[in-house]
Design a protein around this motif. Structure first.
Motif, PDB file in Angstrom:
ATOM      1  N   ARG A 115       0.826  -1.204   0.000  1.00 40.48           N
ATOM      2  CA  ARG A 115       0.000   0.000   0.000  1.00 40.48           C
ATOM      3  C   ARG A 115       0.862   1.257   0.000  1.00 40.48           C
ATOM      4  NH1 ARG A 115      -0.027   2.311   5.068  1.00 40.48           N
ATOM      5  NH2 ARG A 115       0.861   1.030   6.746  1.00 40.48           N
ATOM      6  N   ALA A 116       0.206   2.382  -0.197  1.00 37.70           N
ATOM      7  CA  ALA A 116       0.849   3.689  -0.094  1.00 37.70           C
ATOM      8  C   ALA A 116       0.567   4.278   1.282  1.00 37.70           C
ATOM      9  CB  ALA A 116       0.326   4.627  -1.176  1.00 37.70           C
ATOM     10  N   PRO A 117       1.454   5.114   1.813  1.00 37.49           N
ATOM     11  CA  PRO A 117       1.161   5.790   3.083  1.00 37.49           C
ATOM     12  C   PRO A 117       0.058   6.819   2.893  1.00 37.49           C
ATOM     13  CG  PRO A 117       3.187   6.636   2.130  1.00 37.49           C
ATOM     14  CD  PRO A 117       2.773   5.473   1.265  1.00 37.49           C
ATOM     15  N   ALA A 118      -0.634   7.123   3.973  1.00 37.86           N
ATOM     16  CA  ALA A 118      -1.728   8.086   3.892  1.00 37.86           C
ATOM     17  C   ALA A 118      -1.240   9.461   3.467  1.00 37.86           C
ATOM     18  CB  ALA A 118      -2.447   8.166   5.239  1.00 37.86           C
ATOM     19  N   ASP A 119       0.009   9.782   3.818  1.00 35.25           N
ATOM     20  CA  ASP A 119       0.558  11.094   3.476  1.00 35.25           C
ATOM     21  C   ASP A 119       1.533  11.023   2.308  1.00 35.25           C
ATOM     22  OD1 ASP A 119       2.400   9.619   4.883  1.00 35.25           O
ATOM     23  OD2 ASP A 119       3.147  11.303   6.087  1.00 35.25           O
ATOM     24  N   ALA A 120       1.324  10.075   1.404  1.00 35.37           N
ATOM     25  CA  ALA A 120       2.199   9.967   0.224  1.00 35.37           C
ATOM     26  C   ALA A 120       2.154  11.261  -0.576  1.00 35.37           C
ATOM     27  CB  ALA A 120       1.774   8.805  -0.651  1.00 35.37           C
ATOM     28  N   PRO A 220      10.629  13.728  -0.613  1.00 36.19           N
ATOM     29  CA  PRO A 220       9.535  12.868  -1.085  1.00 36.19           C
ATOM     30  C   PRO A 220       9.665  11.413  -0.666  1.00 36.19           C
ATOM     31  CG  PRO A 220      11.025  13.405  -2.887  1.00 36.19           C
ATOM     32  CD  PRO A 220      11.452  14.240  -1.721  1.00 36.19           C
ATOM     33  N   LEU A 221      10.828  10.995  -0.121  1.00 38.55           N
ATOM     34  CA  LEU A 221      11.007   9.601   0.281  1.00 38.55           C
ATOM     35  C   LEU A 221      10.519   9.330   1.698  1.00 38.55           C
ATOM     36  CD1 LEU A 221      14.648   9.071  -1.066  1.00 38.55           C
ATOM     37  CD2 LEU A 221      12.549   8.222  -2.111  1.00 38.55           C
ATOM     38  N   THR A 222      10.351  10.374   2.518  1.00 40.25           N
ATOM     39  CA  THR A 222      10.149  10.195   3.951  1.00 40.25           C
ATOM     40  C   THR A 222       8.912   9.378   4.273  1.00 40.25           C
ATOM     41  OG1 THR A 222      11.266  12.293   4.358  1.00 40.25           O
ATOM     42  CG2 THR A 222       9.913  11.404   6.142  1.00 40.25           C
ATOM     43  N   ALA A 223       7.777   9.742   3.690  1.00 40.24           N
ATOM     44  CA  ALA A 223       6.542   9.038   4.008  1.00 40.24           C
ATOM     45  C   ALA A 223       6.617   7.572   3.606  1.00 40.24           C
ATOM     46  CB  ALA A 223       5.362   9.724   3.309  1.00 40.24           C
ATOM     47  N   TRP A 224       7.252   7.291   2.470  1.00 41.09           N
ATOM     48  CA  TRP A 224       7.362   5.901   1.997  1.00 41.09           C
ATOM     49  C   TRP A 224       8.294   5.088   2.891  1.00 41.09           C
ATOM     50  CZ3 TRP A 224       4.154   4.034  -1.566  1.00 41.09           C
ATOM     51  CH2 TRP A 224       3.523   4.943  -2.418  1.00 41.09           C
ATOM     52  N   ALA A 225       9.369   5.696   3.381  1.00 39.30           N
ATOM     53  CA  ALA A 225      10.342   4.962   4.193  1.00 39.30           C
ATOM     54  C   ALA A 225       9.766   4.527   5.526  1.00 39.30           C
ATOM     55  CB  ALA A 225      11.586   5.829   4.406  1.00 39.30           C
TER      56      ALA A 225
END
Length: 450
Positions: A115-120, A220-225
């Protein structure tokens, strides 16, 4: 973010000297490309709208369409081995639903990995990784700089395909941050978490913001990490059938190179007159098709493109022959004389370079360069060469990247101190051949015989 071990700089300096040395690599027979390792059903990247058309971007950059002779990819790669893989981190505003995906270039499908993070962040992040085994099997201890160049070429291909939209490229993001964002295990945890799976080493990232006026975030990587590790690929027996010492060394070196750096994101641009059709048709020319000199004005334009592609990249020059042989830069003449025969010797004995129309050279990266500069020099050189090759194609020029350079100390050859200015990458250029002259008319009173 982790810091590289204190001994990494010395290790890398020795490995760089070895890769630049004339030592003959220990290789194994050709390793075929392995099947795509994610078994989940893939989605076609063309969806129901969205600001980022991932179908178009991937078709013009990384896809491997089948033709009568097999599969041709629009991005150059050392030995035609194509070790680069792409992970798509898709947020709102894209042609794919939000989530993590692994891209299969042969099938042109995106395989869901979580899934994607809510704050992607809006848009898509593309994380580029490399698998080292096939390149090491072919090039031995010279493989790891070529893997960096390949990743740079792939980053350029994605950036060109996504333009003219706002595109940001990072060639210095921390490796563990990239791995975490892509849902890959850390290098130290690879064998424990994913036994039997060939490691993927993350090297670069691109952010394609959605076309909604949102200013790109600096991180832009923070939410995914923050998400857990994603779906694992299928194990593949025999994934390490390359020389084991060279393979392990290449993986360790690339892991050291990407440790402990903060990401910077530079905007990308597509040179005029590059079009989508240019990206569909660009290919590396055969060495036999590269002997005709390019027009000086066109050469100057491509050289300026290579020089300006990355603000953090190496310097560029052009070696030309003809009536006024010399080594040219965008600022003027660097040295007189024909450097191409020497370049042919330095480029692992590729003799055709001695008569190439012109040769663009990325140079810098001292022998004692720190890990961050070694990484940045090679990735940026590959990136700039990829942009320049597309520009050359649009201008009607033929081209061919040159990745292997041995004992190519350009600074020392020009009378400077040894070890400070090495050739990192090259791009041969040539203009179209002159059309054949028409046959002379028959002499008066003479009949032409069939």
């Amino acid at each position: 973010m982790t810091q590289a071990p204190p001994a990494a700089s010395g290790l890398l300096s020795r490995a760089l000297a070895d890769a630049r040395s004339p030592r003959v690599p220990r290789t194994v027979p050709y390793l075929p490309e392995r099947a795509f390792p994610w078994g989940e059903p893939g989605l076609h990247p063309a969806g129901a709208g969205g600001g980022v058309d991932l179908d178009r971007v991937l078709r013009l950059s990384l896809a491997a369409p089948r033709n009568a002779g097999g599969r041709l990819r629009p991005v150059a790669s050392a030995g035609g081995l194509h070790p680069v893989r792409a992970h798509l981190l898709v947020g709102p505003g894209c042609s794919l639903p939000p989530g993590r995906y692994a891209y299969d270039p042969r099938a042109h499908r995106a395989h869901p990995r979580g899934r994607a993070p809510a704050d992607a962040p809006p848009g898509a992040v593309v994380v580029l990784t490399v698998t080292a085994a096939r390149t090491v099997a072919h090039y031995g201890h010279r493989a790891w700089p070529l893997l960096l160049l390949d990743a740079g070429h792939a980053a350029a291909a994605v950036a060109l395909a996504a333009a003219p939209a706002d595109v940001r490229v990072s060639l210095d993001a921390d490796g563990e941050d990239l791995a975490a964002a892509a849902g890959l295990p850390r290098a130290a945890d690879q064998q424990t978490r994913w036994p039997g799976v060939e490691p993927e080493l993350p090297l670069a990232a691109l952010w394609l913001p959605s076309a909604d006026g949102v200013v790109p975030s600096p991180a832009p990587l923070t939410a995914w990490a923050a998400l857990p590790c994603a779906v694992a690929p299928l194990p593949h027996p025999g994934a390490d059938n390359a020389p084991p010492r060279e393979l392990a060394a290449s993986r360790h070196l690339l892991t050291y190179l990407v440790a402990g750096t903060d990401a910077t994101w530079h905007p990308a641009a597509r040179p005029t007159p590059v079009t989508d059709e240019t990206l569909r048709t660009r290919r590396s020319a055969a060495p036999s098709d590269l002997a005709h000199p390019p027009a000086p004005d066109l050469l100057a334009r491509v050289l300026a493109t290579a020089e300006g592609a990355r603000p953090d990249g190496p310097d560029w020059a052009a070696a030309v022959g003809g009536d006024a042989p010399g080594l040219l830069t965008t600022a003027g003449l660097l040295a007189s004389g024909d450097a191409r025969p020497t370049l042919a010797q330095w480029a692992a004995g590729q003799r055709w370079i001695g008569t190439a129309g012109a040769v663009l050279l990325a140079h810098g990266c001292p022998a004692d360069a720190p890990p961050s500069l070694i990484r940045r020099s090679h990735l940026a050189a590959g990136y700039a060469a990829g942009i320049a090759q597309a520009h050359a194609t649009a201008l009607g020029l033929r081209s061919r990247p040159i990745g292997s350079w041995l004992q190519a100390d350009l600074g020392a050859a020009l009378g400077d101190a040894p070890g400070h200015d090495w050739i990192v990458h090259g791009l041969a250029l040539a203009g179209p051949s002159d059309p054949p002259l028409p046959a002379p008319p028959p002499l008066p009173g003479k009949e032409e015989r069939p």
